[in-house]
Design an enzyme around this catalytic site. Structure first.
Site, PDB file in Angstrom:
ATOM      1  N   GLY A   5     -39.792  50.417  19.988  1.00 27.31           N
ATOM      2  CA  GLY A   5     -38.705  51.239  21.209  1.00 27.31           C
ATOM      3  C   GLY A   5     -39.922  50.862  22.774  1.00 27.31           C
ATOM      4  O   GLY A   5     -40.762  50.195  22.896  1.00 27.31           O
ATOM      5  N   SER A   6     -39.276  51.802  23.428  1.00 25.79           N
ATOM      6  CA  SER A   6     -40.163  51.581  24.717  1.00 25.79           C
ATOM      7  C   SER A   6     -41.716  51.701  24.959  1.00 25.79           C
ATOM      8  O   SER A   6     -42.233  51.943  24.232  1.00 25.79           O
ATOM      9  CB  SER A   6     -39.940  52.403  25.768  1.00 25.79           C
ATOM     10  OG  SER A   6     -40.350  53.761  25.470  1.00 25.79           O
TER      11      SER A   6
ATOM     12  N   GLY B 214     -44.653  54.279  23.222  1.00 26.87           N
ATOM     13  CA  GLY B 214     -45.867  53.237  21.835  1.00 26.87           C
ATOM     14  C   GLY B 214     -47.007  54.054  22.767  1.00 26.87           C
ATOM     15  O   GLY B 214     -47.427  54.302  22.378  1.00 26.87           O
TER      16      GLY B 214
ATOM     17  N   GLU C 183     -43.682  48.226  18.066  1.00 26.31           N
ATOM     18  CA  GLU C 183     -42.998  47.341  18.374  1.00 26.31           C
ATOM     19  C   GLU C 183     -42.167  47.442  20.117  1.00 26.31           C
ATOM     20  O   GLU C 183     -41.474  48.354  19.621  1.00 26.31           O
ATOM     21  CB  GLU C 183     -42.282  46.514  17.801  1.00 26.31           C
ATOM     22  CG  GLU C 183     -42.419  46.064  16.306  1.00 26.31           C
ATOM     23  CD  GLU C 183     -43.142  44.942  16.304  1.00 26.31           C
ATOM     24  OE1 GLU C 183     -43.138  43.839  17.387  1.00 26.31           O
ATOM     25  OE2 GLU C 183     -43.015  44.366  15.534  1.00 26.31           O
TER      26      GLU C 183
ATOM     27  N   CYS D  75     -35.108  43.718  23.069  1.00 27.50           N
ATOM     28  CA  CYS D  75     -36.672  43.757  23.400  1.00 27.50           C
ATOM     29  C   CYS D  75     -36.772  42.341  23.629  1.00 27.50           C
ATOM     30  O   CYS D  75     -37.452  41.713  24.072  1.00 27.50           O
ATOM     31  CB  CYS D  75     -37.057  43.831  22.371  1.00 27.50           C
ATOM     32  SG  CYS D  75     -36.443  43.634  20.303  1.00 27.50           S
TER      33      CYS D  75
HETATM   34  P1  NAD Z   1     -36.731  55.133  23.113  1.00 27.79           P
HETATM   35  O1  NAD Z   1     -38.468  54.512  23.404  1.00 27.79           O
HETATM   36  O2  NAD Z   1     -36.191  55.574  24.161  1.00 27.79           O
HETATM   37  O3  NAD Z   1     -36.719  55.187  21.552  1.00 27.79           O
HETATM   38  C1  NAD Z   1     -37.960  54.770  20.150  1.00 27.79           C
HETATM   39  C2  NAD Z   1     -37.897  55.756  19.440  1.00 27.79           C
HETATM   40  O4  NAD Z   1     -38.739  56.617  19.921  1.00 27.79           O
HETATM   41  C3  NAD Z   1     -36.650  56.433  19.283  1.00 27.79           C
HETATM   42  O5  NAD Z   1     -36.900  56.976  18.140  1.00 27.79           O
HETATM   43  C4  NAD Z   1     -37.139  57.962  20.071  1.00 27.79           C
HETATM   44  O6  NAD Z   1     -36.895  59.437  19.455  1.00 27.79           O
HETATM   45  C5  NAD Z   1     -38.990  58.225  19.683  1.00 27.79           C
HETATM   46  N1  NAD Z   1     -39.558  58.444  21.030  1.00 27.79           N
HETATM   47  C6  NAD Z   1     -39.620  58.983  21.707  1.00 27.79           C
HETATM   48  N2  NAD Z   1     -40.712  59.400  21.933  1.00 27.79           N
HETATM   49  C7  NAD Z   1     -41.673  59.147  21.346  1.00 27.79           C
HETATM   50  C8  NAD Z   1     -42.508  60.227  21.376  1.00 27.79           C
HETATM   51  N3  NAD Z   1     -43.975  60.248  22.248  1.00 27.79           N
HETATM   52  N4  NAD Z   1     -43.177  60.150  19.956  1.00 27.79           N
HETATM   53  C9  NAD Z   1     -42.462  59.887  18.790  1.00 27.79           C
HETATM   54  N5  NAD Z   1     -40.875  59.270  19.179  1.00 27.79           N
HETATM   55  C10 NAD Z   1     -40.693  59.081  19.977  1.00 27.79           C
HETATM   56  O7  NAD Z   1     -36.123  53.390  23.186  1.00 27.79           O
HETATM   57  P2  NAD Z   1     -34.621  53.458  22.952  1.00 27.79           P
HETATM   58  O8  NAD Z   1     -34.295  53.338  24.496  1.00 27.79           O
HETATM   59  O9  NAD Z   1     -34.642  53.471  22.352  1.00 27.79           O
HETATM   60  O10 NAD Z   1     -35.082  51.713  22.922  1.00 27.79           O
HETATM   61  C11 NAD Z   1     -34.930  50.504  23.874  1.00 27.79           C
HETATM   62  C12 NAD Z   1     -36.788  49.845  24.252  1.00 27.79           C
HETATM   63  O11 NAD Z   1     -37.439  49.390  22.455  1.00 27.79           O
HETATM   64  C13 NAD Z   1     -36.817  48.709  24.717  1.00 27.79           C
HETATM   65  O12 NAD Z   1     -38.149  49.024  25.366  1.00 27.79           O
HETATM   66  C14 NAD Z   1     -37.289  47.274  24.206  1.00 27.79           C
HETATM   67  O13 NAD Z   1     -37.590  46.538  24.612  1.00 27.79           O
HETATM   68  C15 NAD Z   1     -37.253  48.649  22.723  1.00 27.79           C
HETATM   69  N6  NAD Z   1     -37.146  47.609  21.376  1.00 27.79           N
HETATM   70  C16 NAD Z   1     -38.900  47.259  21.231  1.00 27.79           C
HETATM   71  C17 NAD Z   1     -38.861  46.337  19.707  1.00 27.79           C
HETATM   72  C18 NAD Z   1     -39.927  45.273  19.463  1.00 27.79           C
HETATM   73  O14 NAD Z   1     -39.905  45.006  18.486  1.00 27.79           O
HETATM   74  N7  NAD Z   1     -40.554  45.196  20.328  1.00 27.79           N
HETATM   75  C19 NAD Z   1     -37.490  46.380  19.196  1.00 27.79           C
HETATM   76  C20 NAD Z   1     -36.200  47.002  20.206  1.00 27.79           C
HETATM   77  C21 NAD Z   1     -36.196  47.401  20.581  1.00 27.79           C
END
Ligand code: NAD
Length: 511
Positions: free
Chosen positions: A243-244, A248, A265, A299
């Protein structure tokens, strides 16, 4: 150009129900709650599901821990049988699952099919891996001793995934974790709960068909609070979170505080360098797919174009020309290449970034507008946008999850590499050049600092055979191919003495 064929809510919901039924999911009896699946195609609700309660998370972790005790003792090649069955089911249901990805994440058909193909590929990979979880044997410094290492299952793996790869990232983690002997609890994005139900239904079938313990995989639906329970629970040996960077940053220290393992990731801010020696035809095609594909919501999407000053004008004109011809519209319509942004907040981020870029001296060359707002007022379709920037200002340092390509120019390759590396993220990068010296320098220790450094292809669309992940704020994790499986296992070093003496290492005498 716009393909204005926005379907109605009834059409989308009907299609989702039909496809889900074929995938083994019946929503009729499901409890309704505040996990809302909203199709980005028209912004309307497809389904409402209940979130997993705190008590249910606790029960899931107990049963996953118990199932681990059984699963870790099943021989790895037998664990591979289960993953082979999953791969077969995914192959059988490829089109239906891809349709669901399109409905819920807004991907065009070809990219959605590609995402499911990635799942099938990682299952193949993991099945092979189930016979190759090799440890090494090292020469012992002591006579009649054997020094080696063995790899063992880790425990319960908590998988947290993002909306933009709603099925492939789950498969990367789950296929490898299961052959490694781990059990999995999955917290998908709250934006894509239906694809998660479908994946789980297929895996449940594979589990039944292979007589594996049912609790080796559990789905937890819900938002961040559900993810946080996995992050903080010591029963979760590894938290693999995609995720974002914001996410992380929140979870990394929490997992570390309990000495758990995390595999992060996170976001990217990917650049392509186009040198004077580039094949421009190739470069234009690679750049347009990487920057405008998936409406800039990968991503690995290309966000920064670093082009040699002497060819900048020609290259930007050619990319702009290609952008003007991209069909934007419903991803269900044949011929569409650019689908919607995932939600209104993504559109607001797109608008804000463009405003900021312009106030920093940026000039929009093409795009910048919302389209199809009349026919789909709740959906957010935007034109892929190119902005020339006088320099790499703070807005260029941010990952805006939308199709904005910032253009920067350079004079020497060293300057270009410095620009490539000057952002906080380190996921993907590429150079277009026919000069081998430039290509090698870009991939060397003095070159790109990213986890992915490509030559003559774009930044997106990685194959599963390589390790996937990035450096710096991208989190340092590696998933998918190569030796990424080691992240899902623990290593034991074994020294066996088969002599009748007890020599100590380093010649220490303790008699
Ligand atoms: P997001 O960070 O909003 O959410 C991702 C996941 O994390 C969701 O399931 C969310 O519920 C969970 N989450 C969020 N905050 C959390 C916390 N504090 N504790 C536990 N879980 C939590 O991301 P998004 O908008 O769904 O996806 C887009 C982002 O993901 C972009 O930044 C993109 O670059 C990244 N991404 C990275 C990769 C990679 O492999 N590097 C792959 C796909 C997406």
């Amino acid at each position: 150009m716009s393909a204005d064929t926005t379907p109605t809510t009834d059409q989308l919901a009907g299609r989702a129900t039909t496809v889900l039924a074929r995938l083994g999911v019946d929503l009729d009896g499901a409890e309704r709650g505040n996990v809302i699946s909203r199709s980005p195609i028209n912004g309307e609700t497809l389904a409402q599901l209940a979130a997993t309660t705190a008590g249910d998370v606790d029960t899931a972790l107990t049963t996953a821990s118990e199932a681990f005790l059984l699963w870790r003792s099943v021989p790895a090649p037998r664990r591979g049988d289960l993953v082979r069955r999953l791969g077969e089911l995914l192959t059988e249901h490829k089109t239906d699952l891809a349709t669901l990805v399109t409905l819920e994440a807004g991907k065009i058909e070809s990219e959605a099919l590609g995402e499911v193909q990635e799942m099938i590929d990682i299952c193949d990979f993991a099945v092979g891996l189930s016979r190759q979880l090799y440890g090494r044997t090292m020469p012992s410094e002591r006579p009649l001793h054997r020094l080696s290492e063995t790899w063992h299952p880790l425990g319960v793996v908590g998988v947290i995934t993002a909306f933009n790869f709603p099925v492939a990232v789950w498969a990367w983690n789950t296929a490898v974790a299961l052959v490694a002997g781990d059990t999995v609890v999955w917290k998908p994005s709250e934006i894509t709960p239906l694809t998660a139900l479908a994946c789980t239904a297929l895996l449940d079938r594979a589990i039944r068909d292979s007589n594996a313990p049912s609790a080796i995989h559990t789905l937890l639906q819900g938002a961040r609070d559900v993810g946080e329970r996995l992050v903080d629970d010591p029963r979760v040996a590894l938290v693999s979170a995609t995720g974002s960077v914001r996410m992380g940053r929140a979870i990394g220290p929490r997992v570390a505080a309990r000495f758990g393992r995390s595999l992060l990731e996170l976001g990217g801010n990917n650049a392509v360098i186009v040198s004077e020696a580039a094949d421009l035809d190739l470069a234009v095609r690679g750049i347009v797919f990487s920057a405008a594909g998936t409406a800039g919501q990968r991503c690995t999407s290309l966000r920064r174009l670093i082009v040699h000053r002497s060819i900048a004008e020609e290259l930007v004109a050619r990319i702009a020309d290609a952008y003007r011809q991209l069909p934007i519209g419903s991803p269900l319509a044949a011929g569409t290449l650019v689908g919607p942004l995932v939600h209104e907040a993504a559109f607001r981020a797109f608008e804000e970034a463009l405003e900021k870029a312009q106030s920093d001296g940026g000039k929009i060359v093409v795009g910048g507008n919302r389209v199809l707002a009349e026919s789909a007022p709740q959906a957010y379709y935007v034109e892929p946008t190119i902005v020339t920037m006088p320099q790499q200002t703070s807005v260029v340092h941010d990952e805006t999850f939308a199709p904005i390509l910032y253009v920067l120019t350079y004079d020497t390759l060293d300057d270009a590499i410095e620009l490539n590396n000057a952002v906080p993220q380190g996921l993907s990068s590429a150079i277009f050049t026919t000069d081998q010296r430039e290509a090698e320098l870009f991939m060397s220790a003095a070159g790109s600092d990213c986890g992915i450094a490509n030559v003559n292809i774009g930044t997106s669309g990685a194959e599963i055979g390589g390790a996937f992940g990035g450096e710096k704020e991208t989190g340092g994790g590696r998933e998918s191919g190569s030796d990424s499986w080691k992240g899902y296992m623990r290593r034991a070093t074994n020294t066996v003495n088969y002599s009748s003496e007890l020599p100590l290492a380093q010649g220490v005498n303790f008699s």
